[in-house]
Design a protein around this motif. Structure first.
Motif, PDB file in Angstrom:
ATOM      1  N   LYS A   1       3.912   1.597  -1.112  1.00 17.70           N
ATOM      2  CA  LYS A   1       4.568   1.775  -2.419  1.00 17.70           C
ATOM      3  C   LYS A   1       3.571   2.301  -3.443  1.00 17.70           C
ATOM      4  N   PHE A   2       2.351   1.777  -3.344  1.00 16.57           N
ATOM      5  CA  PHE A   2       1.294   2.209  -4.271  1.00 16.57           C
ATOM      6  C   PHE A   2       1.020   3.707  -4.084  1.00 16.57           C
TER       7      PHE A   2
ATOM      8  N   HIS B   1       2.946   5.903  -2.782  1.00 11.72           N
ATOM      9  CA  HIS B   1       4.145   6.639  -3.174  1.00 11.72           C
ATOM     10  C   HIS B   1       4.150   6.854  -4.701  1.00 11.72           C
ATOM     11  N   LEU B   2       3.802   5.810  -5.408  1.00 14.51           N
ATOM     12  CA  LEU B   2       3.766   5.891  -6.879  1.00 14.51           C
ATOM     13  C   LEU B   2       2.708   6.893  -7.326  1.00 14.51           C
ATOM     14  N   VAL B   3       1.521   6.779  -6.719  1.00 15.05           N
ATOM     15  CA  VAL B   3       0.419   7.679  -7.084  1.00 15.05           C
ATOM     16  C   VAL B   3       0.824   9.135  -6.827  1.00 15.05           C
TER      17      VAL B   3
ATOM     18  N   LYS C   1       3.752  10.365  -6.744  1.00  8.53           N
ATOM     19  CA  LYS C   1       4.809  10.710  -7.704  1.00  8.53           C
ATOM     20  C   LYS C   1       4.197  11.106  -9.056  1.00  8.53           C
TER      21      LYS C   1
ATOM     22  N   ASP D   1       0.833  -1.212   0.000  1.00 10.43           N
ATOM     23  CA  ASP D   1       0.000   0.000   0.000  1.00 10.43           C
ATOM     24  C   ASP D   1       0.862   1.254   0.000  1.00 10.43           C
TER      25      ASP D   1
END
Lengths: 188, 134
Positions: B7-8, B10-12, B14, B5
């Motif tokens: 990492k998800f 963090h990606l979003v 970004k 979650d």
């Protein structure tokens, strides 16, 4: 940012074929339409085409616009429908030939300060959303990237809340799997 | 929240931070407005064309209709004299109607003779005038 009453005036003037008023609407909302098209199609030129097509449709169908609805919601509806058609036609959901090295670099680098060019952003989005179906991609983009409420997504896509939530769940799971895969490869 | 979650998210975050930049922003707006202007012009010329076509059609059809109607009215009036459509229910009315028709025919004949006489007099006057001039 134009306030609601000014926007309503511009819409009324545009309905009476005032091109100057419509130009102001285009200036105000162009980036919004371009942003959603870019994130969905992962292609700059196609995003520009969709932006153009969206505003032409807005101009033609301005009399059909219901002022009770948010203008941006109406714009999102037109743009996402156009993108959905394009995604379905070109089968964007099919796997692209993205190399694992690009994916790894993107995932590991924490470059929040660094300005990523359009191409890098494009690679980033397409690498994580390439396996999503067009509908999953649309709900993911609208909910997580455009930060819209479920109710607004319902209006835009015409899907039920349950369907939106299930698509969101599947999209998130798919992206998480992708992230896991990349990290596993990295720390092997 | 598990690692996935995080990492998800963090990606979003970004992706969200990196708004796609549109190059040639003004040119793109100009291009959209040009297209809209073109659509409007096309629509106007389409309307103009159809108005012209309708006017031409009306110009041909209306006089034709007028003359056709006049012709039909004339031919009808020749067949049956106007004002003769009385509902006949008994022998008396029939006799009366017949008499009226005869009177009308006599009147018609009288008028025609008068008209002819008038014409003859006119011709005679013209003839005298012509002779006097010579």
């Amino acid at each position: 940012m134009i306030d609601k009453s000014s926007l309503n005036k511009l819409i009324t003037a545009s309905r009476q074929k005032d091109e100057k008023a419509f130009r102001l609407i285009v200036e105000e909302f162009q980036s919004l339409v371009y942003s959603i098209s870019f994130r969905l199609l992962c292609n700059e030129d196609e995003a520009k085409d969709i932006t153009q097509e969206t505003f032409i449709r807005v101009w033609i169908n301005l009399n059909k616009y219901n002022s009770k609805q948010k203008f941006s919601t109406w714009l999102y509806t037109i743009a996402t429908n156009l993108c959905l058609d394009k995604l379905k036609r070109q089968k964007y959901f099919q796997k692209n030939d993205m190399s694992e090295t690009i994916l790894t670099t993107i995932a590991i680098k924490d470059d929040t300060e660094e300005k990523i060019l359009n191409q890098e952003l494009l690679d980033l989005i397409s690498s994580f959303t390439q396996e999503l179906t067009p509908k999953q991609k649309i709900v993911f983009t609208l909910r997580y990237l455009e930060e819209l409420e479920i109710e607004e997504i319902k209006q835009i896509t015409g899907m039920s809340s349950e369907k939106i939530k299930s698509n969101l769940f599947l999209a998130k799971k798919n992206i998480q799997n992708k992230i896991e895969k990349i990290y596993r490869n990295e720390y092997k | 929240m598990n690692i996935s979650d995080e990492k998800f998210d963090h990606l979003v975050e970004k992706i969200k931070k990196q708004q796609p930049v549109m190059n040639e922003n003004k040119e793109q707006i100009d291009h959209i407005m040009q297209k809209i202007h073109h659509i409007e012009r096309k629509k106007t010329s389409f309307l103009y064309l159809w108005t012209k076509r309708c006017a031409a059609a009306a110009l041909i059809c209306l006089p034709t209709l007028f003359f056709a109607e006049e012709y039909i009215a004339l031919s009808r009036s020749e067949d049956i004299p106007s004002g003769m459509f009385t509902k006949i229910e008994n022998a008396n009315q029939y006799e009366c109607a017949k008499e009226n028709q005869n009177n009308l025919q006599i009147y018609h004949c009288y008028i025609s003779t008068k008209y002819q006489e008038k014409n003859n007099i006119k011709q005679l006057i013209n003839h005298f005038r012509h002779e006097n001039n010579n």
